[in-house]
Design a protein around this motif. Structure first.
Motif, short mmCIF file in Angstrom:
data_model
loop_
_atom_site.label_atom_id
_atom_site.label_comp_id
_atom_site.label_asym_id
_atom_site.label_seq_id
_atom_site.Cartn_x
_atom_site.Cartn_y
_atom_site.Cartn_z
N CYS A 193 0.85 -1.18 0.00
CA CYS A 193 0.00 0.00 0.00
C CYS A 193 0.89 1.24 0.00
O CYS A 193 1.81 1.35 0.82
N SER A 194 0.60 2.19 -0.87
CA SER A 194 1.40 3.41 -0.92
C SER A 194 1.08 4.34 0.24
O SER A 194 1.84 5.24 0.54
N GLY A 195 -0.05 4.10 0.91
CA GLY A 195 -0.43 4.93 2.05
C GLY A 195 0.17 4.46 3.36
O GLY A 195 0.95 5.17 3.99
N CYS A 196 -0.14 3.23 3.76
CA CYS A 196 0.30 2.74 5.07
C CYS A 196 1.44 1.73 4.99
O CYS A 196 1.90 1.24 6.00
N ARG A 197 1.85 1.37 3.77
CA ARG A 197 2.96 0.44 3.53
C ARG A 197 2.67 -1.01 3.92
O ARG A 197 3.57 -1.81 4.06
N THR A 198 1.41 -1.35 4.12
CA THR A 198 1.04 -2.73 4.42
C THR A 198 1.14 -3.57 3.16
O THR A 198 0.72 -3.14 2.08
N ASP A 199 1.72 -4.77 3.27
CA ASP A 199 1.76 -5.70 2.16
C ASP A 199 0.41 -6.40 2.05
O ASP A 199 -0.09 -6.94 3.04
N ASN A 200 -0.17 -6.39 0.85
CA ASN A 200 -1.50 -6.93 0.63
C ASN A 200 -1.46 -8.07 -0.39
O ASN A 200 -1.27 -7.81 -1.58
N PRO A 201 -1.64 -9.33 0.05
CA PRO A 201 -1.77 -10.41 -0.93
C PRO A 201 -3.03 -10.17 -1.76
O PRO A 201 -4.11 -9.95 -1.20
N THR A 202 -2.87 -10.16 -3.08
CA THR A 202 -3.97 -9.82 -3.97
C THR A 202 -4.08 -10.86 -5.07
O THR A 202 -3.11 -11.06 -5.82
N PRO A 203 -5.22 -11.53 -5.20
CA PRO A 203 -5.38 -12.49 -6.30
C PRO A 203 -5.24 -11.78 -7.64
O PRO A 203 -5.75 -10.67 -7.84
#
Length: 146
Positions: free
Chosen positions: A8-18
């Motif tokens: 995420c460019s906002g909070c820098r959380t890594d998001n597994p995305t199908p």
């Protein structure tokens, strides 16, 4: 279902995305900001085939090695292309030192190797370090971008 990790460019959380959800405007699991892959995404042997098969948008895949000088030279060009075509082109990279079997399966030598995929099929490839203009021509000629 194959997933890639989009930070995420906002909070820098890594998001597994199908991969199939890339066009449905996925959101960050933490802050709910819209996710867009604006930089090359590192992938592994475990997900590469599924992502190439399932991606609803064209994919530019870089096979690279950290010890290979032309591979390091193409990195900033790849980053520029990923940013320019965010949301319309998925830019991935795979480290051949960690996944030599994938490099062999795709016959991705010499390094760096840039392969363009649409609908799970390879459309074109280019080897060596190239300029942004040359990479844009590859993408245009393959029908990946207009």
């Amino acid at each position: 279902m194959s997933s890639i990790v989009i930070p995420c460019s906002g909070c820098r959380t890594d998001n597994p995305t199908p991969a199939q959800q890339l066009l449905s405007r996925p959101r960050c699991q933490r802050c709910q900001q819209a996710l867009t892959a604006t930089a090359p995404i590192e992938v592994t042997r475990e997900v590469i085939d599924g992502v190439l098969r399932d991606s609803p948008i064209p994919v530019l895949l870089l096979f690279y090695s950290q010890w290979n000088a032309p591979s390091t030279m193409v990195a900033p060009v790849l980053a520029e292309v990923a940013k320019r075509h965010a949301g319309r082109l998925l830019v991935l990279r795979i480290n051949t030192d960690m996944s030599p079997d994938v490099m062999k399966r795709y016959n991705a030598t010499p390094l760096p190797a840039l392969l363009v995929f649409r609908s799970g099929s390879e459309r074109q490839r280019l080897h060596g370090a190239h300029s942004t203009v040359e990479l844009e021509k590859l993408l245009s000629d393959s029908g990946a971008v207009r």
